[in-house]
Enzyme design. Structure first.
Site, PDB file in Angstrom:
ATOM      1  N   CYS A  32       0.802  -1.118   0.205  1.00  0.00           N
ATOM      2  CA  CYS A  32       0.134  -0.002  -0.163  1.00  0.00           C
ATOM      3  C   CYS A  32       0.933   1.299   0.025  1.00  0.00           C
ATOM      4  O   CYS A  32       2.180   1.046   0.295  1.00  0.00           O
ATOM      5  CB  CYS A  32      -0.964   0.091   1.254  1.00  0.00           C
ATOM      6  SG  CYS A  32      -0.133  -0.053   2.647  1.00  0.00           S
ATOM      7  N   CYS A  57       2.845   2.048   2.895  1.00  0.00           N
ATOM      8  CA  CYS A  57       3.990   1.021   3.208  1.00  0.00           C
ATOM      9  C   CYS A  57       5.363   1.430   2.389  1.00  0.00           C
ATOM     10  O   CYS A  57       6.436   1.308   2.797  1.00  0.00           O
ATOM     11  CB  CYS A  57       3.814  -0.475   2.882  1.00  0.00           C
ATOM     12  SG  CYS A  57       1.947  -0.912   3.370  1.00  0.00           S
TER      13      CYS A  57
END
Lengths: 79, 326
Positions: free
Chosen positions: A10, A13
């Site tokens: 994501c 991240c």
């Protein structure tokens, strides 16, 4: 030193990975940074948030996006 | 006098004095709208994200799980899960670990799903944007109905006995029960506040650009498209418009921050508010990336049932909204 950024790909991240690389560069420490996008790893750790920042096998940060300074602190504390 | 009066004054001053645009010109109106809306939205976004962030500091998901498993709730657990879902910042990337973590902790599948439904549906950004563009009454109706929808959908899904449709990996992972939560650290308020503040800045930064673009497009439509445009050129039939809006919204997987300012002007120009709200709900609540993530933990059949139930709930709510706001 071994640093792992465990996420699921994501945007948060990926930002954490970028900031961690930057923090390591600024500190000038020799560290191996791994980016792991395997959810099974997070689940096996019994953690409910991603991303996770792991330094030398120890999760030091779970589920939040810290500033570069904060990551520097965490690396220094671990080192 | 509204609490936004100083902002109105400031926006007037910017548009008509600083940029010296005429008060009755389309450009002047568009600029005034842009300044007023962006400022108002950023103030709301910041305030609400900070409040939610501080609350979340005291009730992180680990603690929620602990509450939910500490005793028998006789059905109240669906409501508790849906309520906590609203204060938990949603990221599709955490959905799987969270899902497994809840089920593994002994929380019933239906309750877990109620949490997973309400978390993206009634989210910090959605609440702030709704407040900014549609005001308190619409926001309150949206939040309450969103929580209720999560409770009802979670309850129905729980009754369906869907445990057998978890993916083999998830079944294995959830069978290793874990007991007790991690030690709850004693943290000072100032530390919690700082963490919540940093999180707030992350949120504001990540949606900031979309607010600008959304309000920018909205401002142009606001200034240059005639009022009643859609009423005149588009004969909106609510019966069909609601499901169409829901289906169209799914692949957009928006970004409440970008879509709501545009939605606001569309409502001004004649698109029914109920249709727009159903569209919004579908855009944030039915995200494809989330479904792809959940594929890891659920079989295709369970995903279809789960998303089918949410879609049906949103369409029903869409009809309720059009009825309330017509």
């Amino acid at each position: 030193m071994n640093i792992q950024v465990i996420g699921t790909g994501c945007p948060t991240c990926k930002t954490l990975l970028e900031r961690t690389k930057e923090a390591v560069k600024l500190l000038g420490v020799s560290a191996e940074i791994e980016y792991i996008t395997d959810v099974e790893r997070i689940v096996a750790m019994g953690i409910m948030h991603s991303p996770v920042l792991v330094i030398d096998e120890k999760p030091v940060l779970v589920g939040s996006l810290p500033s570069i300074d904060k990551i520097k602190d965490l690396i220094q504390q671990a080192g | 006098m509204s609490i936004w009066y100083p902002l109105e004054q400031f926006a007037d001053w910017m548009a008509f004095q600083v940029f010296s645009l005429g008060e009755t010109t389309r450009m002047g109106e568009a600029v005034r709208f842009f300044v007023y809306d962006t400022l108002k939205i950023f103030i709301l976004l910041f305030t609400i994200a900070l409040i939610m962030g501080v609350i979340n500091e005291y009730f992180p998901v680990e603690k929620v799980r602990q509450y939910l498993t500490a005793r028998r709730w006789y059905g109240a657990d669906y409501l508790i899960a849906a309520l906590f879902g609203t204060i938990t910042p949603f990221c599709s990337c955490s959905s799987v670990p969270l899902f497994i973590g809840f089920v593994r902790g002994g929380i019933p599948l239906g309750v877990t799903l109620a949490f997973l439904i309400s978390s993206p549906l009634v989210d910090t950004v959605v609440i702030a944007m709704l407040l900014g563009v549609f005001g308190a009454k619409v926001t309150l109706i949206y939040v309450i109905s969103g929580i209720l929808a999560a409770v009802v959908a979670g309850y129905l899904l729980g009754k369906m006995k869907l445990e057998k449709y978890l993916s083999p990996w998830a079944l294995k992972a959830t069978n290793t029960l874990i007991h007790g939560a991690q030690n709850q650290e004693q943290v000072r308020f100032s530390v919690r506040f700082t963490r919540a503040f940093n999180e707030t800045m992350n949120i504001v930064r990540s949606v900031g650009l979309y607010v600008f673009i959304g309000v920018g497009v909205g401002a142009v439509i606001h200034g240059f498209v005639p009022v009643d445009f859609f009423e005149t050129y588009l004969n909106v039939n609510n019966l069909i418009a609601v499901p169409v809006a829901v289906v169209v919204a799914v692949p957009l997987y928006a970004n409440a921050a970008g879509i709501l300012p545009i939605a606001q002007v569309l409502v001004d120009k004649g698109i029914p508010l109920g249709v727009v709200l159903a569209f919004m709900m579908a855009a944030v609540g039915l995200s494809i990336p989330s479904a792809i993530m959940l594929k890891k933990a659920m079989t295709g059949r369970l995903i279809a049932i789960f998303y089918g139930t949410i879609t049906a709930s949103i369409i029903i709510l869409g009809y309720v909204y059009t009825w309330i706001f017509s």
